[in-house]
Scaffold this active site. Structure first.
Site, mmCIF file in Angstrom:
data_model
loop_
_atom_site.group_PDB
_atom_site.id
_atom_site.type_symbol
_atom_site.label_atom_id
_atom_site.label_comp_id
_atom_site.label_asym_id
_atom_site.label_seq_id
_atom_site.Cartn_x
_atom_site.Cartn_y
_atom_site.Cartn_z
ATOM 1 C CB CYS A 60 -0.986 -0.019 1.174
ATOM 2 S SG CYS A 60 -0.221 0.123 2.796
ATOM 3 N NE ARG A 61 -0.324 7.470 1.794
ATOM 4 C CZ ARG A 61 0.080 8.100 2.894
ATOM 5 N NH1 ARG A 61 1.282 8.641 2.946
ATOM 6 N NH2 ARG A 61 -0.712 8.200 3.936
#
Length: 108
Positions: A60-61
């Site tokens: 994800c980020r």
């Protein structure tokens, strides 16, 4: 509950499929070429798109959403590892990225 496996962007297992669980706007801004994109909130409905016998490196980020996705996938019989630092670490490591918006790939 088993301990969740984590890897760094430099130690993603050979042959692992990268599963990106970020939102659409984040994916469009920049992602790993060849990764599979299933936003976290759609993951339960998209399990049939995943091969339970394929190793997944979940990203994800920054690593929070992918950690939740990794734990959920493992509890459902999938082989998954969390990518520490997420796409931020990927970008910092200078790993190749592509975008879907015609602009220079970046991490949002």
């Amino acid at each position: 509950m088993t301990e969740m496996q984590s890897v760094t962007v430099d130690t993603i297992p050979e042959g692992a499929k990268i599963l990106d669980v970020r939102e659409d706007y984040e994916w469009e801004a920049g992602h790993v070429d060849g990764a599979l994109h299933i936003p976290l909130d759609r993951l339960p409905d998209a399990l049939d798109e995943l091969d339970p016998d394929q190793d997944l490196a979940v990203i994800c980020r920054t690593g929070g959403r992918s950690a939740r996705a990794t734990q959920w996938l493992e509890s459902n019989g999938y082989s998954a590892v969390n990518v520490n630092g997420g796409m931020g670490a990927w970008l910092e490591a200078g790993k190749p990225m592509v975008s879907d918006n015609g602009q220079e790939p970046t991490v949002k």
